[in-house]
Motif scaffolding. Sequence first.
Motif, PDB file in Angstrom:
ATOM      1  N   GLN A  10       0.869  -1.122   0.156  1.00 16.87           N
ATOM      2  CA  GLN A  10      -0.183   0.034   0.090  1.00 16.87           C
ATOM      3  C   GLN A  10       0.822   1.211   0.085  1.00 16.87           C
ATOM      4  N   HIS A  12       1.155   5.786  -0.698  1.00 13.48           N
ATOM      5  CA  HIS A  12       0.460   7.057  -1.443  1.00 13.48           C
ATOM      6  C   HIS A  12       1.608   7.714  -2.213  1.00 13.48           C
ATOM      7  N   SER A  25      -2.546  10.788  -4.288  1.00 10.42           N
ATOM      8  CA  SER A  25      -3.551   9.959  -4.000  1.00 10.42           C
ATOM      9  C   SER A  25      -4.032  10.103  -2.558  1.00 10.42           C
ATOM     10  N   ARG A  26      -3.529  10.997  -2.000  1.00 11.02           N
ATOM     11  CA  ARG A  26      -3.909  11.567  -0.373  1.00 11.02           C
ATOM     12  C   ARG A  26      -5.325  11.880  -0.021  1.00 11.02           C
ATOM     13  N   GLN A  28      -7.795  10.008  -1.185  1.00 10.58           N
ATOM     14  CA  GLN A  28      -8.256   8.585  -1.060  1.00 10.58           C
ATOM     15  C   GLN A  28      -7.524   7.719  -0.479  1.00 10.58           C
ATOM     16  N   ASP A  29      -7.835   6.326  -0.433  1.00 16.86           N
ATOM     17  CA  ASP A  29      -7.281   5.470   0.288  1.00 16.86           C
ATOM     18  C   ASP A  29      -5.973   5.087  -0.705  1.00 16.86           C
ATOM     19  N   PRO A  30      -4.983   4.745   0.163  1.00 13.15           N
ATOM     20  CA  PRO A  30      -3.392   4.388  -0.566  1.00 13.15           C
ATOM     21  C   PRO A  30      -3.906   3.165  -1.747  1.00 13.15           C
ATOM     22  N   LEU A  32      -3.340  -0.003  -3.672  1.00 12.64           N
ATOM     23  CA  LEU A  32      -2.894  -1.266  -3.206  1.00 12.64           C
ATOM     24  C   LEU A  32      -2.574  -2.060  -4.402  1.00 12.64           C
ATOM     25  N   ASP A 137       2.506   0.224   3.859  1.00 11.84           N
ATOM     26  CA  ASP A 137       2.212  -1.174   4.385  1.00 11.84           C
ATOM     27  C   ASP A 137       2.720  -2.101   3.089  1.00 11.84           C
ATOM     28  N   VAL A 154      -9.257  -2.883   0.224  1.00 12.43           N
ATOM     29  CA  VAL A 154      -9.574  -1.200   0.025  1.00 12.43           C
ATOM     30  C   VAL A 154      -8.539  -0.731  -0.893  1.00 12.43           C
ATOM     31  N   GLY A 155      -8.985  -0.058  -2.068  1.00 13.94           N
ATOM     32  CA  GLY A 155      -8.007   0.521  -3.036  1.00 13.94           C
ATOM     33  C   GLY A 155      -7.279  -0.579  -3.821  1.00 13.94           C
TER      34      GLY A 155
END
Length: 160
Positions: A10, A12, A25-26, A28-30, A32, A137, A154-155
């Motif tokens: 994950q 950004h 990207s910040r 929204q979700d990072p 993935l 991550d 997510v993402g």
Amino acid sequence: MQITKDTVVQFHYTLSDETGLLENSRSQDPVLYLQGHGNLIEGLEKAMEGHQAGDKFQITLAPADAYGERTEDAIQSVQVKHLMGAKKWKPGMVAVVNTEQGQRQVTVVKVGMFKAEVDTNHPLAGKTLSFDIEVMDVRAASAEELEHGHAHGVGGHHHH
């Protein structure tokens, strides 16, 4: 844990070219993705290798390592009804079209009643791109993710 083939990462990013900031990207979700499966542009995937959560780095990619050089004869005529992404089209807008190679982003050059001329170069083709990356991550991929060739969650990349 380091980013190696078959890890799920994950991150950004901000993306800039010589004219300034293009994407961040910040909001929204990072992002993935699954490392080593061609889910990112090649130059970026190579640069991620060996990093770990908490790492921040910057990378500048020449067009060849990003979205390629622009092709001059890339103007094609398509029926307006095949353009996806908006109701009304104006020159400069980016549309999505289905091709034999899957979905592609094209830039509208000219619009008529029934036909549009589109530039089939990727909107970022021919640009030198700078990415600011923050790795959030890193984890091992699940058997299902490896089987599908992309990350889930997510993402993650959704099935088309």
